[in-house]
Each structure stands twice: as structure tokens, then as C-alpha cells.
Design a protein around this motif. Structure first.
Motif, PDB file in Angstrom:
ATOM      1  N   LYS A   1       0.930  -1.221  -0.096  1.00  0.00           N
ATOM      2  CA  LYS A   1       0.115  -0.124   0.056  1.00  0.00           C
ATOM      3  C   LYS A   1       0.719   1.169   0.113  1.00  0.00           C
ATOM      4  O   LYS A   1       0.266   2.276   0.076  1.00  0.00           O
ATOM      5  N   MET A   2       2.054   1.186   0.042  1.00  0.00           N
ATOM      6  CA  MET A   2       3.015   2.353   0.253  1.00  0.00           C
ATOM      7  C   MET A   2       3.727   2.768  -0.985  1.00  0.00           C
ATOM      8  O   MET A   2       4.538   1.813  -1.605  1.00  0.00           O
ATOM      9  N   GLU A   3       3.629   3.746  -1.530  1.00  0.00           N
ATOM     10  CA  GLU A   3       4.118   4.078  -2.746  1.00  0.00           C
ATOM     11  C   GLU A   3       5.678   4.059  -2.805  1.00  0.00           C
ATOM     12  O   GLU A   3       6.203   4.782  -1.898  1.00  0.00           O
ATOM     13  N   GLN A   4       6.254   3.252  -3.687  1.00  0.00           N
ATOM     14  CA  GLN A   4       7.527   3.201  -3.626  1.00  0.00           C
ATOM     15  C   GLN A   4       8.463   2.364  -2.943  1.00  0.00           C
ATOM     16  O   GLN A   4       9.564   2.254  -2.625  1.00  0.00           O
ATOM     17  N   MET A   5       7.555   1.706  -1.656  1.00  0.00           N
ATOM     18  CA  MET A   5       8.217   0.873  -0.913  1.00  0.00           C
ATOM     19  C   MET A   5       8.934  -0.299  -1.494  1.00  0.00           C
ATOM     20  O   MET A   5       8.235  -1.074  -2.147  1.00  0.00           O
ATOM     21  N   GLY A   6      10.167  -0.585  -1.264  1.00  0.00           N
ATOM     22  CA  GLY A   6      10.776  -1.693  -1.540  1.00  0.00           C
ATOM     23  C   GLY A   6      10.889  -2.748  -0.778  1.00  0.00           C
ATOM     24  O   GLY A   6      10.883  -2.556   0.597  1.00  0.00           O
ATOM     25  N   VAL A   7      10.743  -4.096  -1.224  1.00  0.00           N
ATOM     26  CA  VAL A   7      10.969  -4.933  -0.003  1.00  0.00           C
ATOM     27  C   VAL A   7      12.039  -6.146  -0.623  1.00  0.00           C
ATOM     28  O   VAL A   7      12.182  -6.539  -1.679  1.00  0.00           O
TER      29      VAL A   7
ATOM     30  N   PRO B   1       6.719  -4.627  -9.657  1.00  0.00           N
ATOM     31  CA  PRO B   1       6.953  -5.427  -8.380  1.00  0.00           C
ATOM     32  C   PRO B   1       8.340  -4.860  -8.089  1.00  0.00           C
ATOM     33  O   PRO B   1       9.468  -4.952  -8.570  1.00  0.00           O
ATOM     34  N   ARG B   2       8.330  -4.098  -6.864  1.00  0.00           N
ATOM     35  CA  ARG B   2       9.600  -3.559  -6.076  1.00  0.00           C
ATOM     36  C   ARG B   2      10.008  -4.634  -5.129  1.00  0.00           C
ATOM     37  O   ARG B   2      10.284  -4.403  -3.979  1.00  0.00           O
ATOM     38  N   VAL B   3      10.036  -6.102  -5.432  1.00  0.00           N
ATOM     39  CA  VAL B   3      10.313  -7.086  -4.500  1.00  0.00           C
ATOM     40  C   VAL B   3      11.654  -8.110  -4.966  1.00  0.00           C
ATOM     41  O   VAL B   3      11.524  -8.106  -6.180  1.00  0.00           O
ATOM     42  N   ILE B   4      12.441  -8.088  -4.005  1.00  0.00           N
ATOM     43  CA  ILE B   4      13.766  -9.008  -4.444  1.00  0.00           C
ATOM     44  C   ILE B   4      13.647 -10.148  -3.677  1.00  0.00           C
ATOM     45  O   ILE B   4      13.755 -10.019  -2.436  1.00  0.00           O
ATOM     46  N   LEU B   5      13.899 -11.179  -4.003  1.00  0.00           N
ATOM     47  CA  LEU B   5      13.927 -12.590  -3.297  1.00  0.00           C
ATOM     48  C   LEU B   5      15.243 -12.921  -3.408  1.00  0.00           C
ATOM     49  O   LEU B   5      15.950 -12.796  -4.645  1.00  0.00           O
ATOM     50  N   THR B   6      15.971 -13.683  -2.167  1.00  0.00           N
ATOM     51  CA  THR B   6      17.487 -13.915  -2.277  1.00  0.00           C
ATOM     52  C   THR B   6      17.626 -15.352  -1.844  1.00  0.00           C
ATOM     53  O   THR B   6      18.315 -15.695  -0.771  1.00  0.00           O
ATOM     54  N   PRO B   7      17.062 -16.355  -2.548  1.00  0.00           N
ATOM     55  CA  PRO B   7      16.745 -17.719  -2.025  1.00  0.00           C
ATOM     56  C   PRO B   7      18.302 -18.414  -2.306  1.00  0.00           C
ATOM     57  O   PRO B   7      18.959 -18.211  -3.282  1.00  0.00           O
ATOM     58  N   ASN B   8      18.872 -19.169  -1.079  1.00  0.00           N
ATOM     59  CA  ASN B   8      19.778 -20.131  -1.421  1.00  0.00           C
ATOM     60  C   ASN B   8      19.327 -21.424  -2.218  1.00  0.00           C
ATOM     61  O   ASN B   8      18.086 -21.534  -2.673  1.00  0.00           O
TER      62      ASN B   8
END
Length: 348
Positions: free
Chosen positions: A133-139, A163-170
Motif C-alpha cells: 500500500k506504500m508508494e515506492q516501498m521496496g521489499v 514489482p519492487r520485490v527482490i527474493l534472495t533464496p539459497n
């Protein structure tokens, strides 16, 4: 991927970095939150948040269980610690407090030291809901934040806009995500990352491994590539990392990728125009800031790991890597006083 392609990508990553300027006020160069820190895991949120601070963020907030917060406060007075993830509080009580904190942030890192208890997983789910819901909030999502995504992929779906979402899985986290999304994880690794990203509506994924593979499931923008004939869906970071894997190395990655994502998002918004760093004219770059942030942070983290290994060998621990964040930053991106123009010339 050849060295010239790598150098070209790193020159683009350099563009995410705001110039140092007395015209910026405290917080404009990155306000990062780390949501994690359960009773048994106080180190991970410290490494993520302190890694972000050493990388160049102005402020780092740790949002954690009260017991973990008391411990984390003893690690460093530089961190702002909120021990609000109290199992005795209702989800709605925490939502109200969390919303107030998150409204001041550019990026939230969800997962370091989170644990898998029901209340911590529920609080993390609230953080995803608020971020949407937050404009420009990255995750940025790591560790047991990925456990939540695996169990409830909807937390990263239906993101407004790009989407401003980055996943970092091993390796194991990536395998479990593929299984959840019904993707055959025996397929060639270089096809899996974009397929998983597409299944999660084009989030950006750093598939950690012997080489890191980065993709958002879309064709790589032409601005990122040196050859106009290239049709690829992945960026591959082949920079050598150290030969010892220590718990906490991924936390430093999550902190640095969070800072680059914050800087890039603010650059696109025009927040640095008044200090001589106008937003990108290219839509291909503006719409793919998470992709650049992921590639740059992967390269950075692998280099930190190698420098730690070269200095300490088998005795290397994550605390050694925190101390190397500053020197490796200057090795890759230049001294703080460098202007964007100088950085461009150095990388051409």
C-alpha cells in the motif's frame, strides 16, 4: 557473460548511487528497515542492518521481538531498534505500530532472524500487506521471509505497478519455492530462475549458487546488453566468491541490495535531481531498478566474501565481512567524493 558485459552492467549500477552532497538531509540516502530478530536469532538482523549502514544507508531500523531487541541494542548504538514484535500483542496492535515505522522507510528487508513461529510469520505477513500500500516501498526477502513466501505466495503477488520485490533464496530455498509453484526443479538452472520469477508475477530473484543468476522473468532490457542481438532473460554474476560459506553472509547481501534498491527508487523519483543527478531518461532502466540492484549487490557480496577469504581463510566469520563492506564498496564503486561523471569515466 564476458568481462565487458559485466563492466557495462556495473557502470549502470553506479548510476543508482547518489552523489555525496551537503544538500541532502539525513535519511535521503537510504532509510532501511529489517524485520526479523526472534529470540534465538539476534545476529542476522544485526548483520543485515549494519551491512546496510556500512554500505552507505543513512539510517537502519531493526524491527524484532522484545528479547532480541534488548540484545541487538548492545551490538551497536548506530541501529534504531524497535522491539514491537511481541507475541503477547495482537496482530492489529502490531500492524498499527509497524505502519508508523514503515511509513518512514524506503525499503524493508523481511526475514533475517525471523524464525518460523506463528506470531513472527503473521507479523511478517502484515509487513508485506503494508508495503503493497506504500508508494515506492521496496521489499527484500531472505531466510524465513522466504519460508513465508513458500507457504503463502500471495504475499508477493498483486504488487501495484512494477514489482519492487527482490527474493534472495539459497539452493534449498529456491528448490522449495519451485516445488510450491509446481516448477520442475530438475530443469536447467538458467531456465528455472526466470520461470519462477514469472510464476510470482515478475518479482526479481537472486538465485544464489556457484554463480548467482538474477532474473525478473522478462527479457533483459536492451540498455543492459552490449549486443543488440542478445535475447536473454537472466543476468549471471560470475565474480568469484570466497571458499567458505558462513552464516550471515546472506544477511549482508540483503542489506546491500536493500540500499541499492532504495537509492535506485529515489533516483527514479527525482529525489537527487537537485544535487545534479537527474532521473534516468530510459524507461528500460527506470522499470528495472530491482534487476540492477540485485546484480550490483550480488557482485558486491561475492567480492566481500572473496576478500574475507583471502584475509582470514578458514577462520573467516561474518564479523570480518562487515568490516570489509566499506573497503570493498570503494574497490567496486570508487571513493565517496567521486561524482557520477567520474564514475562513468572510470568504468568506460
Amino acid at each position: 557473460m564476458g568481462s565487458q558485459q559485466h563492466e557495462h552492467l556495473m557502470s549502470l549500477v553506479n548510476e543508482l548511487i547518489p552523489p555525496v552532497s551537503g544538500k541532502l538531509h539525513k535519511g535521503q540516502a537510504g532509510r532501511i528497515g529489517v524485520l526479523g530478530g526472534s529470540g534465538d536469532y539476534s545476529g542476522a538482523p544485526f548483520f543485515s542492518s549494519m551491512g546496510a549502514m556500512r554500505f552507505g544507508a543513512d539510517l537502519a531500523h531493526v524491527i524484532c521481538e522484545p528479547g532480541a531487541g534488548a540484545v541487538i541494542k548492545t551490538y551497536s548504538p548506530d541501529l534504531i531498534v524497535h522491539g514491537i514484535l511481541d507475541p503477547s500483542k495482537s496482530v492489529e496492535e502490531v500492524r498499527s505500530e509497524l505502519e508508523g515505522i514503515m511509513s518512514r522507510l524506503h525499503v524493508m528487508v523481511i526475514g533475517p532472524g525471523l524464525g518460523r513461529s506463528e506470531h513472527m510469520q503473521n507479523f511478517a505477513k502484515v509487513a508485506f500487506e503494508l508495503a503493497k500500500k506504500m508508494e515506492q516501498m521496496g521489499v527484500v526477502v531472505d531466510a524465513d521471509g522466504l519460508w513465508l513466501v513458500q507457504n503463502d505466495p500471495s504475499v508477493v503477488l498483486d504488487w501495484p505497478g512494477v514489482p519492487r520485490v527482490i527474493l534472495t533464496p539459497n539452493i534449498m530455498e529456491f528448490k522449495r519455492l519451485c516445488q510450491k509453484m509446481k516448477i520442475d526443479d530438475s530443469a536447467p538452472p538458467k531456465t528455472l530462475c526466470p520461470e519462477l520469477a514469472r510464476s510470482l508475477q515478475n518479482v526479481t530473484i537472486i538465485q544464489k549458487g556457484e554463480t548467482d543468476i538474477v532474473s525478473n522473468g522478462r527479457p533483459i532490457p536492451s540498455e543492459f546488453l552490449q549486443s543488440e542481438g542478445d535475447k536473454v532473460e537472466i543476468l549471471e554474476s560470475e565474480v568469484r566468491g570466497g571458499l567458505k560459506r558462513v552464516g550471515g553472509q546472506g544477511d549482508i547481501l540483503s542489506g546491500s541490495v536493500g540500499v541499492l534498491l532504495a537509492w535506485g527508487s529515489e533516483w527514479v523519483r527525482g529525489s537527487y535531481e537537485h544535487i545534479g543527478h537527474p532521473p534516468p531518461k530510459s524507461k528500460g532502466i527506470a522499470d528495472n531498478i530491482p534487476l540492477l540492484a540485485a546484480y550490483g549487490a550480488s557482485t558486491f557480496n561475492r567480492t566481500v566474501s572473496m576478500r574475507g577469504w583471502q584475509a582470514k581463510g578458514r577462520s573467516m566469520v561474518t564479523g570480518d565481512l562487515v568490516e570489509l563492506v566499506g573497503p570493498v564498496y570503494e574497490e567496486l564503486f570508487g571513493a565517496a567524493e567521486d561524482s557520477p561523471e567520474k564514475r562513468r569515466l572510470r568504468n568506460e
